[in-house]
Design an enzyme around this catalytic site. Structure first.
Site, PDB file in Angstrom:
ATOM      1  N   GLY A 289       0.830  -1.195   0.000  1.00 14.55           N
ATOM      2  CA  GLY A 289       0.000   0.000   0.000  1.00 14.55           C
ATOM      3  C   GLY A 289       0.859   1.237   0.000  1.00 14.55           C
ATOM      4  N   HIS A 290       0.218   2.370   0.251  1.00 16.65           N
ATOM      5  CA  HIS A 290       0.922   3.654   0.233  1.00 16.65           C
ATOM      6  C   HIS A 290       1.256   4.152   1.627  1.00 16.65           C
ATOM      7  CE1 HIS A 290      -0.782   4.695  -4.050  1.00 16.65           C
ATOM      8  NE2 HIS A 290      -0.045   3.593  -4.020  1.00 16.65           N
TER       9      HIS A 290
END
Length: 414
Positions: free
Chosen positions: A261-262
């Site tokens: 993810g970020h």
């Protein structure tokens, strides 16, 4: 005479047992096991099967679920909406209040809910909504499968800054005194969870899962809400694991494992006029694995003022993270004007692990409103290849204590 007395005692014992058994009314003919530590002896059970839900079929059970909710919401007593094991197809489903009872309604999901993979079915940009409810517990160990892989092709947010987000799996608006726990959310169309205009809601023991390349599938997005807690959850997505939007206040994230993810993102803010400030965030005891960012604060350049103040990031483990600590006040890169978002009173402490970037700490603040009172304590990061790493600072008032790897930088102006 003795036999008569014994017989009378037996009758009284049997009668008492019958009364205890009957104290829990069952609507739908199936009494579930307790969930979330709540005693069901004095609850009325609203089983979706009794309202027409059709598990393990191609039929859509949306109306049955909403009828069951309406009955539970309108019941002036302890109510539990029960979804038995099985797979249920649902289009846009709205659970709205206010409700009559004075005790939280329990929504026990033991089955799998599967979204109708047709974007035209959704009008409010959410698959399952909870609106204007004071007191709710959602639990049960079930799965919410939004089938987002069928709709991600329609997401154009990378090329269109005014894009319309695809529906969130769970949308909470105007919810107070809530708990959401022991659920599995997979392949959301948009955000997995979006909470806004809400107060005192806890999320616990969630598993959120979507592919690394799935667009805008944030694990949980929090905006315009006060006193929100997320704990002991595992989040794997194609976007932010946790994101804080405007008006996120007094939020605690504890013991969350994130990746891919970020990472965990504050913002972006500063894009719109009249946004609410972000204040009072605590992120602690978290692990980030293979994320593109670790702890990120992002604001748009340009002319919309706002503030993000009072944030603490403590006891964070980074494993092969690209940008472990980053403040980016030129997010979006659409304007040459400096950001008018004030960032202040930020603490990073006890952050350790590995990075794949040569620049492990980036504090790139606004030339118009430099970051104030940023403190780094015991930062211990290393490159996965054991090559040197550095820090970058711009327009930031930074103080350091304890271990500092990479070495600190000091910059009050660019």
């Amino acid at each position: 005479m003795a036999m008569t007395t014994i017989g009378l005692v037996l009758i009284l014992v049997l009668y008492s047992a019958l009364v205890i058994t009957c104290n829990a009314a069952v609507v739908g003919g199936l009494l579930p096991q307790p969930a979330g530590g709540n005693n069901i002896a004095d609850q009325t059970i609203f089983n979706v099967l009794n309202f027409g839900a059709k598990p393990n079929s191609e039929l859509i059970s949306t109306q049955a679920f909403m009828r069951a909710w309406r009955a539970a919401c309108d019941f002036n007593g302890r109510a539990r909406l029960f979804v038995p094991p099985g797979v249920y197809n649902l289009a846009e489903t709205i659970f709205s209040g206010p409700c009559k009872g004075t005790h939280p309604i329990i929504v026990q999901i033991a089955g799998t809910l599967k979204a109708v993979a047709d974007v035209s079915e959704y009008s409010n940009f959410a698959w399952i909504s909870f609106d204007s409810i004071n007191g709710i517990i959602i639990t049960g160990g079930g799965t919410l499968d939004a089938q987002g892989q069928a709709l991600w092709q329609f997401n154009d947010c990378k090329s269109n800054s005014n894009c319309v987000h695809l529906p969130a799996t769970l949308f909470f608006n105007g919810v107070e005194n809530g708990k959401v726990m022991r659920l599995n959310l997979i392949n959301s169309m948009g955000f997995h969870i979006h909470i806004t205009n809400s107060y005192l809601v806890r999320f616990h023991a969630l598993t959120i899962d979507a592919p690394e390349n799935s667009p805008n599938t944030d694990g949980i997005h929090i905006s315009k809400s006060n006193t929100i807690k997320l704990s002991r959850s595992v989040i794997r997505t194609g976007d932010d694991c946790v994101s804080f939007g405007q008006g996120a206040t007094n939020v605690t994230v504890n013991k969350v494992t994130c990746g891919p993810g970020h990472g965990i993102s504050i913002g972006s803010i500063g894009k719109l006029s009249g946004e609410l400030e972000i204040r009072g965030l605590i992120v602690k005891n978290c692990t980030l694995r293979g994320t593109t960012n670790g702890i990120r604060i992002k604001t748009f350049a340009g002319a919309n003022p706002n503030r993000a103040i009072g944030m603490m990031f403590s006891d964070i483990v980074m494993e092969n993270v690209k940008n472990p600590i980053i403040i980016d006040q030129s997010y979006g890169d659409k304007s040459t004007e400096p950001s008018q978002v004030r960032i202040s009173d930020v603490i990073y402490q006890n952050i350790r692990g590995t990075t794949i970037s040569e620049v492990a700490v980036q504090l790139m603040c606004s030339a118009r409103l430099p970051c104030l009172n940023v403190r780094l304590t015991n930062i211990n990061l290393k490159h996965i290849a054991n090559t040197p790493i550095t820090s970058q600072c711009q327009n930031a008032n930074v103080g350091y204590t304890g271990i500092q790897f990479p070495p600190p930088c000091h910059a009050l102006s660019s």
